[in-house]
Each structure stands twice: as C-alpha cells, then as structure tokens.
Design an enzyme around this catalytic site. Structure first.
Site, PDB file in Angstrom:
ATOM      1  N   TYR A  67      -0.008   4.156  13.713  1.00 12.86           N
ATOM      2  CA  TYR A  67      -1.445   4.464  13.633  1.00 12.86           C
ATOM      3  C   TYR A  67      -2.174   3.751  14.776  1.00 12.86           C
ATOM      4  O   TYR A  67      -1.559   2.989  15.536  1.00 12.86           O
ATOM      5  CB  TYR A  67      -2.014   4.053  12.266  1.00 12.86           C
ATOM      6  CG  TYR A  67      -1.457   4.892  11.139  1.00 12.86           C
ATOM      7  CD1 TYR A  67      -1.678   6.266  11.092  1.00 12.86           C
ATOM      8  CD2 TYR A  67      -0.696   4.319  10.129  1.00 12.86           C
ATOM      9  CE1 TYR A  67      -1.152   7.043  10.075  1.00 12.86           C
ATOM     10  CE2 TYR A  67      -0.163   5.092   9.099  1.00 12.86           C
ATOM     11  CZ  TYR A  67      -0.397   6.456   9.079  1.00 12.86           C
ATOM     12  OH  TYR A  67       0.124   7.235   8.077  1.00 12.86           O
TER      13      TYR A  67
ATOM     14  N   PRO B 181       0.826  -1.211   0.000  1.00  6.82           N
ATOM     15  CA  PRO B 181       0.000   0.000   0.000  1.00  6.82           C
ATOM     16  C   PRO B 181       0.860   1.260   0.000  1.00  6.82           C
ATOM     17  O   PRO B 181       1.793   1.371   0.795  1.00  6.82           O
ATOM     18  CB  PRO B 181      -0.796  -0.127   1.305  1.00  6.82           C
ATOM     19  CG  PRO B 181       0.010  -1.050   2.175  1.00  6.82           C
ATOM     20  CD  PRO B 181       0.713  -1.980   1.253  1.00  6.82           C
TER      21      PRO B 181
ATOM     22  N   GLY C  82       7.631  -1.840  -3.541  1.00  8.38           N
ATOM     23  CA  GLY C  82       6.890  -0.594  -3.651  1.00  8.38           C
ATOM     24  C   GLY C  82       7.568   0.424  -4.532  1.00  8.38           C
ATOM     25  O   GLY C  82       7.317   0.517  -5.743  1.00  8.38           O
ATOM     26  N   ARG C  83       8.504   1.175  -3.947  1.00 10.32           N
ATOM     27  CA  ARG C  83       9.101   2.294  -4.669  1.00 10.32           C
ATOM     28  C   ARG C  83       9.826   1.848  -5.928  1.00 10.32           C
ATOM     29  O   ARG C  83       9.784   2.552  -6.943  1.00 10.32           O
ATOM     30  CB  ARG C  83      10.042   3.057  -3.723  1.00 10.32           C
ATOM     31  CG  ARG C  83       9.276   3.825  -2.635  1.00 10.32           C
ATOM     32  CD  ARG C  83      10.180   4.258  -1.514  1.00 10.32           C
ATOM     33  NE  ARG C  83      10.738   3.128  -0.802  1.00 10.32           N
ATOM     34  CZ  ARG C  83      11.687   3.213   0.126  1.00 10.32           C
ATOM     35  NH1 ARG C  83      12.187   4.399   0.441  1.00 10.32           N
ATOM     36  NH2 ARG C  83      12.142   2.137   0.743  1.00 10.32           N
TER      37      ARG C  83
ATOM     38  N   ARG D 233      -1.497  -5.701   8.262  1.00  9.28           N
ATOM     39  CA  ARG D 233      -0.180  -5.052   8.127  1.00  9.28           C
ATOM     40  C   ARG D 233       0.337  -4.886   9.542  1.00  9.28           C
ATOM     41  O   ARG D 233      -0.160  -4.043  10.312  1.00  9.28           O
ATOM     42  CB  ARG D 233      -0.307  -3.696   7.440  1.00  9.28           C
ATOM     43  CG  ARG D 233       1.078  -3.102   7.126  1.00  9.28           C
ATOM     44  CD  ARG D 233       1.286  -3.003   5.657  1.00  9.28           C
ATOM     45  NE  ARG D 233       2.605  -3.339   5.188  1.00  9.28           N
ATOM     46  CZ  ARG D 233       3.370  -2.547   4.459  1.00  9.28           C
ATOM     47  NH1 ARG D 233       2.968  -1.341   4.152  1.00  9.28           N
ATOM     48  NH2 ARG D 233       4.530  -2.981   4.017  1.00  9.28           N
TER      49      ARG D 233
HETATM   50  C1  LIG Z   1       4.459   7.393  -0.711  1.00  7.58           C
HETATM   51  C2  LIG Z   1       4.274   6.217   0.209  1.00  7.58           C
HETATM   52  C3  LIG Z   1       3.033   6.012   0.782  1.00  7.58           C
HETATM   53  C4  LIG Z   1       2.830   4.917   1.637  1.00  7.58           C
HETATM   54  N1  LIG Z   1       1.566   4.666   2.127  1.00  7.58           N
HETATM   55  C5  LIG Z   1       1.342   3.557   2.876  1.00  7.58           C
HETATM   56  C6  LIG Z   1       0.022   3.191   3.280  1.00  7.58           C
HETATM   57  O1  LIG Z   1      -0.973   3.821   2.906  1.00  7.58           O
HETATM   58  N2  LIG Z   1      -0.112   2.106   4.065  1.00  7.58           N
HETATM   59  C7  LIG Z   1       0.974   1.336   4.466  1.00  7.58           C
HETATM   60  O2  LIG Z   1       0.802   0.355   5.183  1.00  7.58           O
HETATM   61  N3  LIG Z   1       2.223   1.642   4.048  1.00  7.58           N
HETATM   62  C8  LIG Z   1       2.427   2.701   3.262  1.00  7.58           C
HETATM   63  N4  LIG Z   1       3.692   2.949   2.777  1.00  7.58           N
HETATM   64  C9  LIG Z   1       4.796   1.995   3.052  1.00  7.58           C
HETATM   65  C10 LIG Z   1       4.945   0.987   1.890  1.00  7.58           C
HETATM   66  O3  LIG Z   1       3.842   0.086   1.874  1.00  7.58           O
HETATM   67  C11 LIG Z   1       6.223   0.158   1.999  1.00  7.58           C
HETATM   68  O4  LIG Z   1       6.201  -0.572   3.195  1.00  7.58           O
HETATM   69  C12 LIG Z   1       7.487   1.030   1.962  1.00  7.58           C
HETATM   70  O5  LIG Z   1       7.459   1.923   0.853  1.00  7.58           O
HETATM   71  C13 LIG Z   1       8.762   0.175   1.900  1.00  7.58           C
HETATM   72  O6  LIG Z   1       8.746  -0.661   0.758  1.00  7.58           O
HETATM   73  P1  LIG Z   1       9.612  -0.280  -0.579  1.00  7.58           P
HETATM   74  O7  LIG Z   1      11.010  -0.074  -0.117  1.00  7.58           O
HETATM   75  O8  LIG Z   1       9.436  -1.483  -1.470  1.00  7.58           O
HETATM   76  O9  LIG Z   1       9.028   0.976  -1.146  1.00  7.58           O
HETATM   77  C14 LIG Z   1       3.903   4.043   1.935  1.00  7.58           C
HETATM   78  C15 LIG Z   1       5.167   4.272   1.356  1.00  7.58           C
HETATM   79  C16 LIG Z   1       5.358   5.338   0.492  1.00  7.58           C
HETATM   80  C17 LIG Z   1       6.706   5.526  -0.147  1.00  7.58           C
END
Ligand SMILES: Cc1cc2nc3c(=O)[nH]c(=O)nc-3n(C[C@H](O)[C@H](O)[C@H](O)COP(=O)(O)O)c2cc1C
Length: 335
Positions: A169, A23, A316-317, A217
């Site tokens: 949260y 997410p 994600g990113r 989560r």
């Molecule tokens: C812009 C952004 C928004 C995010 N929003 C959420 C969210 O709504 N809910 C959540 O559980 N994690 C959120 N995350 C965390 C991501 O789900 C993820 O755990 C985090 O980006 C690390 O993974 P990655 O290195 O593959 O990006 C968000 C991360 C980013 C960068």
C-alpha cells in the site's frame, strides 16, 4: 518471567496479556465506507475471545486511497459514529482496540474511482496498476489526510492508532525501491524512501495530541525470509533501519509484517513464518514488537514471548477459525 499471559505496559496503557488480533478486512462497508452494524458485532465477538488488543482492519484516509468497494473508511467525520460503535463493542469485553489507517496507493482494485496515486509511475507488482507520480502537493494532502483520520480514531474512542506501512500500500510503496523511483527528498536513498512514513508519524502524533500511543504496521522486507520472490525489493537490513527510525520517532508498537509479498506470501507455510523479521527488529529497537504470521500453536506463541523474539503475538486466521483459541492456549501453557 515473560509469559504469554503476563501483562504489558505500553506507553501508559496496560494490555492484559500478549495476544493481539491482527487487522483483517471484513469488507462489509456500504458504498460510502460506513461500517455496518454487523462489523461492530463481528469485532465485539472477536474481543470476547480473550485477546488483549484488537486491531481493526484498514480504513482508508481518503476516498482515492480506498483499496476495494466495501472497505471501511475514516476519510470523513461521517465515519466516526460507526467506528465508535466498533470501539464500544470491543471495550464491552474488556479488550483494548486500535484502528488501522491506510492509503492504498496503487494497490487497489482496478475499478476504484479517483486518481490512482503512487510515489512513481511504475507498475505496482501486486495490483499491476501504474499510478500517477505524486506531486509535492499530493504528498502534503496525504500527510494531512492521515492526521485528520487519526483525529477521528481518537474521537471514536480507540486506544491506539495504527499507520499501515506494509503489503504494497502507499507507505509501503514509498519504502520499497521497486515502487519508489523518486529522485527528490522522498526517494533516492533508503532514508529518503522512509521520509513520508516518518512525516506521517509526526502528523498523526500531533493530531491525537500525544493521547493515543502510535502503532505502525511495518513491512520489514518485500520478500519473505529466505525466499526471493521480488528481485530488488526492500531488504531486511533496510526494514530494520526503518524500524529504528520509527522507534526513534516515538512509535510505541511495531506491528510486523512484510512489504510487497504481503502478509501471507504464496507458497509460505509453517508456524511463525515472519519470526526472522521479529528477531531482527526486536534486537534493534526499544519499542514493543508484534510478531504475526502463521501462528497456530499456543506453544509457538509462548516461545516467541519467552525468548524475547517479540513482546506481543498476533493470531489472526487461527483465532477466527477457533474462538476458543485463547482459552485453550491458557490451558496448554498451564495457567
Ligand atoms: C481476510 C484477511 C484480511 C486482512 N486484512 C488486513 C488488513 O486490513 N490490514 C493488515 O495490515 N493486514 C491484513 N491482513 C493480514 C493479517 O493481519 C495477518 O498479518 C495475516 O493474516 C497473517 O496472520 P495469521 O497467519 O495469524 O492469519 C488480512 C488477512 C486476512 C486473512
């Protein structure tokens, strides 16, 4: 052999491979929390990348549980149609989808309207807000709100519902000894601190009539592995106990992240920085586990699956930056 591109059956639902879009809030909603058509377009586009499962960003379960002015919502029936459009856009490319439901507690922007709630009237280390301590009636209302939001997730056509219990949260605040100083049955001990998330799991399951598998989560610890940013926070051992209890409660997928230090802790770099959380949880539970956090290389993802560190990998990113990531990963891992 366990492989990044092998299928996975989760509670009667078949995922085409082991890749999950975690997410990630797009912050495109209007003042009422209605998703914009651009949001459905965004998720439709992310679903074409080839991930098996798209987890849609956190939606608030009540207006006072909204973290920021442009967060999407599932707090009323008016929000179902916008979410149905998101789910349909994702299904159009053959991916499955989950909606994440959340209450921000005191981890919200200072300007947000309505009562700022938390387990105890102590400063949230992330937002620095001091919430009102929730009464028993407030707790019952939040449990019901999660159930009502889950029913909307079901009606919108999602395949999974994910309860947000991480990142400072509300439910993460209940788990953490830093933010939960209660002396009633919702605090006091580690078991007391996880009572509310477990009661919400029961409510959500009843609301979806057992039709949708549940994901949580889970913020496994308030500190990243091997670093102490928040003295006295939730420990990995307590996080693993919470994972066991959620597993016993019938959760199908534990989508792992951290608690108060958040999903991208300051100063943490490198591949798969939450891998130690996945190792600890996977060896303690029967349900499926997602490992997310700093995974950029297909080889890392493949190793996590092959070694049994997790059943699914969140990217994600890296996937937002390169929509060809999954195709390249398939080539790199020679499929
Ligand atoms: C812009 C952004 C928004 C995010 N929003 C959420 C969210 O709504 N809910 C959540 O559980 N994690 C959120 N995350 C965390 C991501 O789900 C993820 O755990 C985090 O980006 C690390 O993974 P990655 O290195 O593959 O990006 C968000 C991360 C980013 C960068």
């Amino acid at each position: 052999m366990k492989d990044l591109f092998s299928e996975l059956d989760v509670a009667g639902v078949r995922l085409a491979n082991r890749l999950v879009l975690p997410p990630m809030a797009t912050e495109q909603a209007d003042a009422e929390g209605l998703p914009s058509p651009a949001t459905a377009g965004h998720y439709g586009s992310m679903a074409t990348t080839g991930v098996a499962l798209v987890v849609v960003e956190h939606s608030c379960v009540t207006p006072e549980g909204r973290a920021s002015p442009r967060q999407i919502s599932l707090a009323s029936d008016a929000h179902v149609a916008g979410h149905a459009a998101i789910a349909a856009a994702i299904h159009a490319s053959g991916a499955l989808c989950a909606a994440q439901i959340s209450h921000s507690g005191s981890n919200r922007r200072a300007e947000m309207p309505g009562r700022c709630l938390g387990p105890s009237a102590v400063e949230n280390p992330v937002s620095h807000l001091v919430p009102e301590e929730m009464s028993k009636n407030d707790i019952v209302a939040v449990i019901r709100a999660f159930g009502a939001a889950a029913d909307r997730v079901h009606r919108a056509g999602y395949d999974f519902v994910e309860i947000h219990c991480a990142h400072g949260y509300l439910l993460g605040e209940f788990l953490s000894p830093l933010t939960n100083h209660r002396t009633d049955t919702y605090g006091g001990t580690a078991a007391g601190r996880r009572r509310l998330p477990l009661e919400i799991v029961e409510e959500v399951r009843a609301a979806v009539h057992g039709d949708l598998p549940l994901m949580v989560r889970l913020g496994v610890a308030d500190n990243p592995p091997l670093l102490q940013l928040y003295e006295g926070g939730l420990t990995i051992a307590e996080g693993v106990e919470a994972a066991r209890a959620l597993d016993d409660a019938g959760v199908a997928i534990l989508d792992l992240s951290a608690g108060i230090c958040g999903s991208r802790p300051a100063g943490i770099t490198g591949e798969a920085y939450f891998r130690p959380f996945a190792e600890a949880v996977s060896s303690a539970v029967r349900c499926h586990v997602v490992c997310t956090g700093g995974i950029t290389q297909p080889q890392t993802a493949q190793e996590i699956i092959e070694n049994g560190t997790a059943d699914l990998v969140g990217v994600g990113r890296a996937l937002v930056a390169d929509h060809d990531w999954v195709r390249k990963a398939r080539e790199a891992t020679s499929h």
